[in-house]
Design an enzyme around this catalytic site. Structure first.
Site, PDB file in Angstrom:
ATOM      1  N   ASP A  99      -8.827   1.760  -5.337  1.00 47.57           N
ATOM      2  CA  ASP A  99      -9.321   0.762  -4.377  1.00 47.57           C
ATOM      3  C   ASP A  99     -10.771   0.611  -4.753  1.00 47.57           C
ATOM      4  O   ASP A  99     -11.615   1.576  -5.309  1.00 47.57           O
ATOM      5  CB  ASP A  99      -9.585   1.615  -2.920  1.00 47.57           C
ATOM      6  CG  ASP A  99      -8.121   1.497  -2.244  1.00 47.57           C
ATOM      7  OD1 ASP A  99      -7.266   1.358  -3.014  1.00 47.57           O
ATOM      8  OD2 ASP A  99      -8.068   2.240  -1.241  1.00 47.57           O
ATOM      9  N   HIS A 157      -7.891   8.337  -6.089  1.00 49.65           N
ATOM     10  CA  HIS A 157      -8.582   8.656  -5.094  1.00 49.65           C
ATOM     11  C   HIS A 157      -7.998   9.544  -3.880  1.00 49.65           C
ATOM     12  O   HIS A 157      -6.722   9.616  -3.866  1.00 49.65           O
ATOM     13  CB  HIS A 157      -9.747   7.662  -4.505  1.00 49.65           C
ATOM     14  CG  HIS A 157      -9.008   6.755  -3.750  1.00 49.65           C
ATOM     15  ND1 HIS A 157      -8.099   5.979  -4.058  1.00 49.65           N
ATOM     16  CD2 HIS A 157      -9.163   6.414  -2.548  1.00 49.65           C
ATOM     17  CE1 HIS A 157      -7.553   4.987  -3.426  1.00 49.65           C
ATOM     18  NE2 HIS A 157      -8.322   5.335  -2.154  1.00 49.65           N
ATOM     19  N   ASP A 172      -3.331   7.221   1.968  1.00 53.56           N
ATOM     20  CA  ASP A 172      -2.395   6.310   1.727  1.00 53.56           C
ATOM     21  C   ASP A 172      -1.873   6.267   0.095  1.00 53.56           C
ATOM     22  O   ASP A 172      -1.181   5.641  -0.367  1.00 53.56           O
ATOM     23  CB  ASP A 172      -2.608   5.013   1.999  1.00 53.56           C
ATOM     24  CG  ASP A 172      -4.115   4.420   1.403  1.00 53.56           C
ATOM     25  OD1 ASP A 172      -4.835   5.114   1.425  1.00 53.56           O
ATOM     26  OD2 ASP A 172      -4.156   3.095   1.542  1.00 53.56           O
ATOM     27  N   HIS A 173      -2.798   7.048  -0.599  1.00 62.92           N
ATOM     28  CA  HIS A 173      -2.585   7.395  -1.910  1.00 62.92           C
ATOM     29  C   HIS A 173      -2.112   8.924  -2.380  1.00 62.92           C
ATOM     30  O   HIS A 173      -1.839   9.120  -3.471  1.00 62.92           O
ATOM     31  CB  HIS A 173      -3.820   6.801  -2.847  1.00 62.92           C
ATOM     32  CG  HIS A 173      -4.237   5.344  -2.523  1.00 62.92           C
ATOM     33  ND1 HIS A 173      -4.019   4.602  -3.618  1.00 62.92           N
ATOM     34  CD2 HIS A 173      -4.866   4.806  -1.762  1.00 62.92           C
ATOM     35  CE1 HIS A 173      -4.490   3.636  -3.120  1.00 62.92           C
ATOM     36  NE2 HIS A 173      -4.997   3.614  -1.977  1.00 62.92           N
ATOM     37  N   HIS A 197     -15.995   2.538  -4.216  1.00 65.03           N
ATOM     38  CA  HIS A 197     -15.190   2.828  -3.104  1.00 65.03           C
ATOM     39  C   HIS A 197     -15.766   3.714  -1.910  1.00 65.03           C
ATOM     40  O   HIS A 197     -16.882   4.304  -2.329  1.00 65.03           O
ATOM     41  CB  HIS A 197     -13.919   3.255  -3.187  1.00 65.03           C
ATOM     42  CG  HIS A 197     -12.801   3.246  -2.134  1.00 65.03           C
ATOM     43  ND1 HIS A 197     -12.692   1.817  -1.203  1.00 65.03           N
ATOM     44  CD2 HIS A 197     -11.858   3.852  -1.730  1.00 65.03           C
ATOM     45  CE1 HIS A 197     -11.980   2.067  -0.445  1.00 65.03           C
ATOM     46  NE2 HIS A 197     -11.150   3.109  -0.530  1.00 65.03           N
ATOM     47  N   HIS A 243      -7.650   9.351  -0.530  1.00 60.34           N
ATOM     48  CA  HIS A 243      -7.168   8.648   0.576  1.00 60.34           C
ATOM     49  C   HIS A 243      -5.746   8.975   0.923  1.00 60.34           C
ATOM     50  O   HIS A 243      -4.991   8.926   0.083  1.00 60.34           O
ATOM     51  CB  HIS A 243      -7.878   7.429   0.839  1.00 60.34           C
ATOM     52  CG  HIS A 243      -9.166   7.038   1.274  1.00 60.34           C
ATOM     53  ND1 HIS A 243      -9.825   5.800   0.760  1.00 60.34           N
ATOM     54  CD2 HIS A 243      -9.922   8.191   1.726  1.00 60.34           C
ATOM     55  CE1 HIS A 243     -11.190   6.003   1.160  1.00 60.34           C
ATOM     56  NE2 HIS A 243     -11.406   7.191   1.915  1.00 60.34           N
ATOM     57  N   HIS A 279      -1.678  -3.720  -2.860  1.00 59.23           N
ATOM     58  CA  HIS A 279      -2.494  -3.186  -1.916  1.00 59.23           C
ATOM     59  C   HIS A 279      -3.001  -3.860  -0.634  1.00 59.23           C
ATOM     60  O   HIS A 279      -3.980  -4.016  -0.641  1.00 59.23           O
ATOM     61  CB  HIS A 279      -3.731  -2.184  -2.388  1.00 59.23           C
ATOM     62  CG  HIS A 279      -4.412  -1.433  -1.735  1.00 59.23           C
ATOM     63  ND1 HIS A 279      -5.307  -1.723  -0.669  1.00 59.23           N
ATOM     64  CD2 HIS A 279      -4.171   0.142  -1.491  1.00 59.23           C
ATOM     65  CE1 HIS A 279      -5.890  -0.536  -0.190  1.00 59.23           C
ATOM     66  NE2 HIS A 279      -5.257   0.462  -0.615  1.00 59.23           N
TER      67      HIS A 279
END
Length: 323
Positions: free
Chosen positions: A211, A62, A66-67, A140, A64, A270
């Site tokens: 997530d 996805h 942090d990914h 999510h 976000h 995570h």
């Protein structure tokens, strides 16, 4: 099937954990596959056996940061190192916009083509010579996916008695049959590989989830899988206190699901940056393991950065290093 955690922290890094990234290979390191690419992933790779020159595909769960924030740096470094082979990027469409924007606004270039594949497409399916990859929609704050990796080729075993009964002497013909090839003999007989060999086991299958606050969405995929890698951002007590908005899972939620689905191996990752791993620190990350163990009886691990694992041919999970 081997995999190494490049980052196991949720949202932001800690002193001991980088943000999300996972390196996966079917056999050896050529080729290998990257699932998610948080900031600093290329630096984490320098401490592993994986090279960006042999990277076959990147799978993004996805959008976000942090990914995804590690993508521009990793891609441009690969170019500077001399990569020329095309690279598949399986991701939501916004990731293509992110990469192009950074490249175009940083005086950067890539000397190899990127092949963008929409992970949100209804008919998504990807494969190469080693792996079949499908996806499952998760729950999510933004569209998010789990990727299901299934090995494509399982070694065959020769049925020696049948070969000998039919007068087929050992030799190159046996090797071709074992490799799944039909063989036409000089006497006109057509030997079918399926008749003279058997496949002794199921293909190994593992789920790498992004997530997700509803592990049960993986129920169908979990039935034929041998390993689940899933976020456990909080303990249940913290999840109850934080409330539903972040849309993450607790260790208890994931463990209950994995037990009900009969998954033999579970790796949690995570983790919220609030959890520490130093002796005597609180809250300690082992709280998540203790919570999960109350509800899951299979083989359980808490992922740590640079932990390397192997999903064996008998479907057991082995940690290859210890530190």
């Amino acid at each position: 099937m081997d995999f190494t955690f490049l980052g196991t922290s949720a949202g932001s890094p800690t002193r001991s954990r980088n943000v999300t990234g996972l390196a996966l290979s079917h056999a050896g390191t050529k080729p290998w596959y990257l699932v998610d690419c948080g900031e600093g992933t290329q630096h984490q790779l320098l401490h592993t056996r994986y090279s960006v020159m042999q990277l076959r595909a990147i799978f993004i769960t996805h959008i976000h940061g942090d990914h995804t924030f590690g993508l521009p740096g990793l891609l441009t470094s690969a170019s500077m190192l001399g990569r020329t082979e095309p690279l598949d990027i399986i991701a939501p469409p916004q990731v293509q916009h992110l990469i192009h924007a950074v490249i175009e606004n940083s005086d950067s270039t890539l000397n190899y083509p990127l092949n963008f594949i929409d992970s949100e497409a209804a008919d998504f399916h990807w494969h190469d010579e080693h792996l079949d990859v499908s996806s499952v929609a998760l729950s999510h704050r933004v569209p998010c996916r789990a990727y299901v990796f299934t090995e494509r080729w399982v070694e065959r075993q020769l049925l020696h008695n049948r070969l000998q009964d039919d007068g087929i002497a050992p030799g190159p013909v046996w090797g071709e049959l074992k490799n799944g090839c039909d063989v036409l003999l000089d006497d006109g007989r057509l030997l079918k590989s399926d008749h003279y060999t058997e496949i002794p086991r199921q293909p190994r299958r593992m789920i790498v989830a992004g997530d997700n606050d509803t592990p049960a969405l993986l129920a169908t995929a979990g039935k034929d899988s041998h390993l689940l890698i899933h976020e456990a951002t909080y303990s249940q007590e913290v999840a109850d206190r934080v409330g539903p908005w972040p849309q993450h899972s607790s260790a208890e939620q994931v463990a209950r699901f994995a037990e009900s689905a009969g998954l033999p191996n579970l790796v949690l990752t995570h983790f919220s940056s609030r959890y520490r791993s130093e002796p005597g620190s609180t809250p300690h990350i082992n709280l998540l393991a203790a919570e999960a163990m109350q509800h899951y009886k299979g083989r359980l691990f808490l992922a740590r950065d640079f932990d390397a694992y192997r999903l064996e041919k008998d479907f057991s999970l082995t940690r290859l290093n210890d530190h």
